[in-house]
Write a protein that holds these residues in place. Structure first.
Motif, mmCIF file in Angstrom:
data_model
loop_
_atom_site.group_PDB
_atom_site.id
_atom_site.type_symbol
_atom_site.label_atom_id
_atom_site.label_comp_id
_atom_site.label_asym_id
_atom_site.label_seq_id
_atom_site.Cartn_x
_atom_site.Cartn_y
_atom_site.Cartn_z
ATOM 1 N N UNK A 1 0.795 -1.218 0.000
ATOM 2 C CA UNK A 1 0.000 0.000 0.000
ATOM 3 C C UNK A 1 0.825 1.264 0.000
ATOM 4 N N UNK A 2 2.070 1.185 -0.480
ATOM 5 C CA UNK A 2 2.970 2.340 -0.512
ATOM 6 C C UNK A 2 3.667 2.381 -1.867
ATOM 7 N N UNK A 3 3.679 3.558 -2.494
ATOM 8 C CA UNK A 3 4.390 3.742 -3.759
ATOM 9 C C UNK A 3 5.098 5.085 -3.787
ATOM 10 N N UNK A 4 6.299 5.100 -4.314
ATOM 11 C CA UNK A 4 6.971 6.357 -4.651
ATOM 12 C C UNK A 4 6.600 6.680 -6.097
ATOM 13 N N UNK A 5 6.053 7.875 -6.313
ATOM 14 C CA UNK A 5 5.589 8.250 -7.649
ATOM 15 C C UNK A 5 6.204 9.580 -8.069
ATOM 16 N N UNK A 6 6.297 9.744 -9.371
ATOM 17 C CA UNK A 6 6.799 10.989 -9.952
ATOM 18 C C UNK A 6 5.780 11.641 -10.871
ATOM 19 N N UNK A 7 4.643 10.977 -11.032
ATOM 20 C CA UNK A 7 3.538 11.533 -11.815
ATOM 21 C C UNK A 7 2.253 10.911 -11.306
ATOM 22 N N UNK A 8 1.164 11.663 -11.402
ATOM 23 C CA UNK A 8 -0.104 11.201 -10.844
ATOM 24 C C UNK A 8 -0.580 9.919 -11.498
ATOM 25 N N UNK A 9 -0.274 9.743 -12.781
ATOM 26 C CA UNK A 9 -0.788 8.548 -13.460
ATOM 27 C C UNK A 9 -0.151 7.256 -12.935
ATOM 28 N N UNK A 10 0.948 7.366 -12.174
ATOM 29 C CA UNK A 10 1.562 6.179 -11.583
ATOM 30 C C UNK A 10 0.730 5.613 -10.432
ATOM 31 N N UNK A 11 -0.258 6.375 -9.966
ATOM 32 C CA UNK A 11 -1.182 5.886 -8.937
ATOM 33 C C UNK A 11 -2.615 5.888 -9.440
ATOM 34 N N UNK A 12 -2.795 5.901 -10.775
ATOM 35 C CA UNK A 12 -4.139 6.026 -11.324
ATOM 36 C C UNK A 12 -5.040 4.851 -10.952
ATOM 37 N N UNK A 13 -4.468 3.647 -10.880
ATOM 38 C CA UNK A 13 -5.298 2.491 -10.508
ATOM 39 C C UNK A 13 -5.843 2.639 -9.094
ATOM 40 N N UNK A 14 -5.043 3.175 -8.178
ATOM 41 C CA UNK A 14 -5.535 3.411 -6.822
ATOM 42 C C UNK A 14 -6.578 4.520 -6.803
ATOM 43 N N UNK A 15 -6.348 5.559 -7.583
ATOM 44 C CA UNK A 15 -7.329 6.644 -7.663
ATOM 45 C C UNK A 15 -8.651 6.140 -8.224
ATOM 46 N N UNK A 16 -8.579 5.300 -9.242
ATOM 47 C CA UNK A 16 -9.806 4.780 -9.858
ATOM 48 C C UNK A 16 -10.599 3.899 -8.884
#
Length: 374
Positions: A150-165
């Motif tokens: 449940x933790x990710x380092x991201x550099x763009x919002x789309x790298x967490x898009x599946x969680x957002x969806x």
């Protein structure tokens, strides 16, 4: 009649409460999720901790309830409290270990130092935070994550898009600044319902692939200021959140000399396993003392240094039991604790504690003894 302590959850933490409960004269009872779990020796019931009727039936014959984990739903906890059941830690405190967004908001109110953070309900909010923090951030699911899940380092919002969806209406992810830290620390305190509190030495934790691999107690080269700040943070959180039982505060020591709160656990914790053999009062005994509102024990170390090394995965061939004799013969000072779990890659199946006067020697022996179980 002995005081009856009920533990919800049948994992290794409940397992390691069995011996100190016997020594304290407590009657330990466990609600395990499944047959054959780590704490099966004390499992007086098996059932779903998310089902109120199951939990009600379990608590009928106990005097106080505590936990092996933080996942019991709030509605069940509050129902128990409304019915007069002693629950420690209570739902008002446990909510802050169950939801990281709720935790961050309350710690901000308490003035506790923590990374910059924000809720991210959609890609625009997440990207705005990243843009304001050098284009990087740590995204977390507020509930349920542990050991790097449940933790990710991201550099763009789309790298967490599946969680957002996957968010439901009104839900949000937690995004935090990517902290430049020199090491991770942990501060444990224990607090009784009466408010009495004791603090353990601040320790250094070593993470590998998001999982705690080693703990050194006390944290090496810890200046007096760091020790005071870490203990002060632990005590402030325990009192401010009304925690009863053991509290572990995971901390970052940053490269710009800040001490920041990472996460909380309101139960015995991996960072405190060293205390089983290395402290006057180990965390499992201390947790039982606290939730039973008994006088707290001395948290001080027995030796200058203690090191805990997790046994991760277990042997690829043969059984864990077959490895004990070799480890014991070669490393008689090592204390080996296993959890009754089958080996599986990355799984915590046990740990080794070693204490002594020379840190290099203690680290070597702990690692060598744990290696017998690879």
């Amino acid at each position: 009649m002995a005081l009856r302590v009920g533990v919800i959850g049948g994992g290794q933490l409940a397992r390691m409460m069995i011996a100190p409960a016997v020594e304290l004269g407590l009657d330990l009872r466990v609600l395990a999720e499944n047959e054959g779990m780590s704490a099966q020796l004390a499992a007086t019931a098996v059932g779903d901790y998310r089902d109120l009727d199951t939990v009600r039936e379990f608590v009928k014959d106990v005097d106080v309830v505590t936990f092996d984990h933080e996942h019991v739903p709030q509605e069940i906890l509050r129902a128990l409290v409304a019915e007069g059941v002693e629950v420690h830690p209570g739902p008002d405190a446990l909510q802050f270990a169950q939801d990281k967004l709720v935790m961050r908001s309350r710690l901000a109110e308490l003035g506790v130092p923590q990374p910059d953070w924000a809720p991210a309900r959609d890609a625009a909010e997440l990207q705005a935070f990243l843009d304001a923090h050098d284009g990087r951030g740590v995204v977390k699911t507020p509930r349920g994550g542990y050991d790097g899940k449940g933790v990710r380092v991201v550099r763009a919002a789309d790298e967490a898009q599946d969680w957002l969806d996957a968010l439901a209406d009104g839900e949000a992810l937690l995004v935090e600044e990517l902290v430049g830290f020199v090491r991770e620390l942990a501060q444990q305190v224990a607090r009784r319902p009466s408010g009495d509190m004791v603090a353990y030495p601040v320790v250094e934790t070593v993470q590998r692939e998001g999982v705690c691999a080693e703990v050194i107690a006390p944290a090496p080269a810890a200046a007096d200021r760091l020790v005071r700040v870490a203990e002060g943070i632990g005590r402030k959180i325990a009192e401010g959140l009304g925690v009863t039982g053991m509290l572990a505060v995971e901390l970052f020591e940053t490269d710009d000399e800040r001490i920041l709160v990472n996460e909380l656990a309101m139960r015995p914790h991996n960072s405190g396993h060293w205390s089983q053999d290395g402290a006057v009062t180990g965390q499992f005994e201390q947790h039982l003392r606290a939730v039973a509102d008994l006088p707290l024990g001395d948290p001080g170390p027995r030796s200058p240094w203690s090191v805990m090394v997790n046994i991760l995965g277990g042997p690829q061939e043969g059984t864990i039991g077959e490895r004990f004799a070799g480890a014991m013969i070669e490393h008689p000072s090592a204390k080996i604790h296993t959890y009754g779990k089958d080996p599986r890659p990355g799984r915590k199946v046990g740990h080794v504690n070693v204490s002594g006067d020379d840190l290099d020697d203690v680290v070597y022996v702990a690692r060598a003894a744990a290696a017998h179980f690879d």
